[in-house]
Write an enzyme that holds these catalytic residues in place. Structure first.
Site, PDB file in Angstrom:
ATOM      1  N   HIS A  78     -11.637  -3.718  14.560  1.00  0.00           N
ATOM      2  CA  HIS A  78     -12.770  -4.224  14.365  1.00  0.00           C
ATOM      3  C   HIS A  78     -14.257  -2.617  14.652  1.00  0.00           C
ATOM      4  O   HIS A  78     -15.427  -3.963  15.415  1.00  0.00           O
ATOM      5  CB  HIS A  78     -13.050  -5.877  15.230  1.00  0.00           C
ATOM      6  CG  HIS A  78     -12.236  -6.624  14.054  1.00  0.00           C
ATOM      7  ND1 HIS A  78     -12.688  -6.978  13.142  1.00  0.00           N
ATOM      8  CD2 HIS A  78     -11.042  -6.235  14.802  1.00  0.00           C
ATOM      9  CE1 HIS A  78     -11.882  -7.648  12.928  1.00  0.00           C
ATOM     10  NE2 HIS A  78     -10.806  -7.209  13.254  1.00  0.00           N
ATOM     11  N   HIS A  97      -4.905  -1.174   2.399  1.00  0.00           N
ATOM     12  CA  HIS A  97      -3.377  -0.437   1.114  1.00  0.00           C
ATOM     13  C   HIS A  97      -3.420  -0.436   0.622  1.00  0.00           C
ATOM     14  O   HIS A  97      -4.750   0.098  -0.395  1.00  0.00           O
ATOM     15  CB  HIS A  97      -3.022  -2.488   1.727  1.00  0.00           C
ATOM     16  CG  HIS A  97      -4.278  -2.598   0.422  1.00  0.00           C
ATOM     17  ND1 HIS A  97      -4.200  -3.918   0.816  1.00  0.00           N
ATOM     18  CD2 HIS A  97      -4.664  -3.079  -0.474  1.00  0.00           C
ATOM     19  CE1 HIS A  97      -5.147  -4.709   0.321  1.00  0.00           C
ATOM     20  NE2 HIS A  97      -5.017  -4.413  -1.154  1.00  0.00           N
ATOM     21  N   HIS A  99      -2.300   0.212  -3.459  1.00  0.00           N
ATOM     22  CA  HIS A  99      -1.643  -0.089  -4.601  1.00  0.00           C
ATOM     23  C   HIS A  99      -1.285   0.757  -5.835  1.00  0.00           C
ATOM     24  O   HIS A  99      -1.825   2.144  -5.994  1.00  0.00           O
ATOM     25  CB  HIS A  99      -2.506  -1.390  -5.776  1.00  0.00           C
ATOM     26  CG  HIS A  99      -3.147  -2.099  -5.398  1.00  0.00           C
ATOM     27  ND1 HIS A  99      -2.074  -3.452  -5.331  1.00  0.00           N
ATOM     28  CD2 HIS A  99      -4.014  -2.132  -4.028  1.00  0.00           C
ATOM     29  CE1 HIS A  99      -2.617  -4.202  -4.296  1.00  0.00           C
ATOM     30  NE2 HIS A  99      -4.197  -3.377  -4.290  1.00  0.00           N
ATOM     31  N   HIS A 123      -7.660   0.597  -0.746  1.00  0.00           N
ATOM     32  CA  HIS A 123      -8.357  -0.455  -0.754  1.00  0.00           C
ATOM     33  C   HIS A 123      -8.762  -0.889   0.691  1.00  0.00           C
ATOM     34  O   HIS A 123      -7.813  -0.665   1.813  1.00  0.00           O
ATOM     35  CB  HIS A 123      -8.022  -2.020  -0.859  1.00  0.00           C
ATOM     36  CG  HIS A 123      -8.280  -1.784  -2.080  1.00  0.00           C
ATOM     37  ND1 HIS A 123      -6.870  -2.904  -2.773  1.00  0.00           N
ATOM     38  CD2 HIS A 123      -8.339  -1.485  -3.971  1.00  0.00           C
ATOM     39  CE1 HIS A 123      -7.465  -3.077  -4.877  1.00  0.00           C
ATOM     40  NE2 HIS A 123      -8.414  -2.405  -4.713  1.00  0.00           N
ATOM     41  N   THR A 189      -7.502  -9.755  -4.934  1.00  0.00           N
ATOM     42  CA  THR A 189      -6.616  -9.539  -6.345  1.00  0.00           C
ATOM     43  C   THR A 189      -4.990  -9.921  -5.966  1.00  0.00           C
ATOM     44  O   THR A 189      -3.612  -9.073  -6.791  1.00  0.00           O
ATOM     45  CB  THR A 189      -6.129  -7.598  -6.470  1.00  0.00           C
ATOM     46  OG1 THR A 189      -5.762  -6.838  -6.048  1.00  0.00           O
ATOM     47  CG2 THR A 189      -7.661  -6.937  -6.214  1.00  0.00           C
ATOM     48  N   THR A 190      -4.531 -10.195  -4.545  1.00  0.00           N
ATOM     49  CA  THR A 190      -3.497 -11.069  -4.014  1.00  0.00           C
ATOM     50  C   THR A 190      -4.010 -12.795  -4.218  1.00  0.00           C
ATOM     51  O   THR A 190      -4.532 -12.825  -4.012  1.00  0.00           O
ATOM     52  CB  THR A 190      -2.499 -10.501  -3.225  1.00  0.00           C
ATOM     53  OG1 THR A 190      -3.084 -10.070  -2.226  1.00  0.00           O
ATOM     54  CG2 THR A 190      -1.685  -9.325  -3.813  1.00  0.00           C
TER      55      THR A 190
END
Ligand SMILES: *[C@@H]1O[C@H](CO)[C@@H](O)[C@H](O)[C@H]1NC(C)=O
Ligand SMILES: *[C@@H]1O[C@H](CO)[C@@H](O)[C@H](O)[C@H]1NC(C)=O
Length: 268
Positions: A78, A97, A99, A123, A189-190
């Site tokens: 943060h 993360h 993909h 991402h 996207t999940t």
């Protein structure tokens, strides 16, 4: 040169962070409390001939961002913030993360450009300052995700790569031009596919050399053989009348109409 391979090292280190999806994407819309069947879903195919330049998409300002060491991203994320780039407010780094597709038969990016899918996509997830993650997911622009395509280059020589503990965000992003990006309002996207994401997809991919890191061995070390690694990305979703805009520096392909007008002028 080492810089080019750091993302894969990082990937190996961070695989534990990636959640395994229990259901196939086509059934996500049926999950309780899911937004996956709604009309502002991600990822999408970015069709550059239909993208308009938006002069309001000014440069991003990154604060304590590039120097962030990867190890502190999850623990102490943060302190790193972004604003500008057409974002309404300041966003704090939450996590990142990846993909990817099949380890041998790439590709596997989530977004695609003119139908082209890159091998991987990273991402960087940020949350609007002052909001908890839950509040952010309930807000139409509560989350801002910076999406980077990752391209795998064939040339290069093999070498041993030592795991470095001080990989920074700058190491990850490398030479990508951060003034060239696409923007649209989408979703996670999940599941639950919350429609809370301001998407930034950078035009230039991060380039990684395939020879130096054995992706397959990286995956095999970190996942049981039964784990399906293929298609850990969601198929592209319908844009449903929403628009994609681009920062002024982003080169856009001309539409067929513009091309034919150009040709008719030349021929005439
Ligand atoms: C944005 O950044 C680029 C590259 O760093 C620079 O050339 C350009 O002048 C900047 N634009 C604005 C509006 O600050
Ligand atoms: C900008 O964000 C603030 C606070 O989240 C919100 O109240 C405001 O409506 C937003 N403005 C726009 C133009 O989205």
């Amino acid at each position: 040169l080492l810089k080019m391979y750091l993302p894969f090292l990082l990937l190996c280190l961070s695989l534990g962070v990636v959640k395994k999806c229990e259901h196939t994407p086509t059934h996500w819309g049926d999950l309780p409390g899911s937004f996956c069947g709604e009309k502002r879903q991600s990822p999408i195919d970015i069709v550059t001939s239909q993208v308009q330049t938006d002069p309001n998409l000014l440069n991003f300002t990154f604060t304590n961002f590039f120097s962030q060491h990867v190890k502190s991203l999850t623990n102490n994320g943060h302190t790193a913030e972004i604003n500008g780039g057409g974002l309404n407010g300041t966003y704090s780094l939450d996590h990142f993360h990846f993909h990817w597709g099949d380890t041998e038969q790439l590709p596997g990016s989530e977004h695609s450009i003119n139908g082209y899918r890159y091998p991987m996509e990273m991402h960087i997830v940020t949350v609007k300052k002052g909001l908890t993650l839950d509040q952010a997911l309930a807000s139409s622009d509560g989350v801002a995700v910076l999406g980077f395509f990752i391209d795998v280059c064939e040339q290069g020589r093999s070498t041993n790569v030592a795991v470095k503990s001080t990989i920074s965000v700058a190491d990850l992003i490398g030479d990508v031009d951060l003034t060239k990006f696409y923007r649209y309002m989408g979703s996670r996207t999940t599941p639950s596919c919350a429609e809370a994401v301001v998407w930034t997809v950078f035009h230039e991919p991060i380039k990684i050399n395939r020879n130096l890191v054995s992706l397959a061995s990286c995956f095999k070390t970190h996942f049981p053989t039964k784990t399906r690694l293929t298609n850990i990305y969601r198929p592209t979703q319908d844009l449903n009348q929403h628009e994609v805009v681009a920062s002024p520096a982003t080169p856009l392909a001309k539409s067929e109409l513009e091309k034919s007008l150009t040709w008719s002028i030349i021929l005439w």
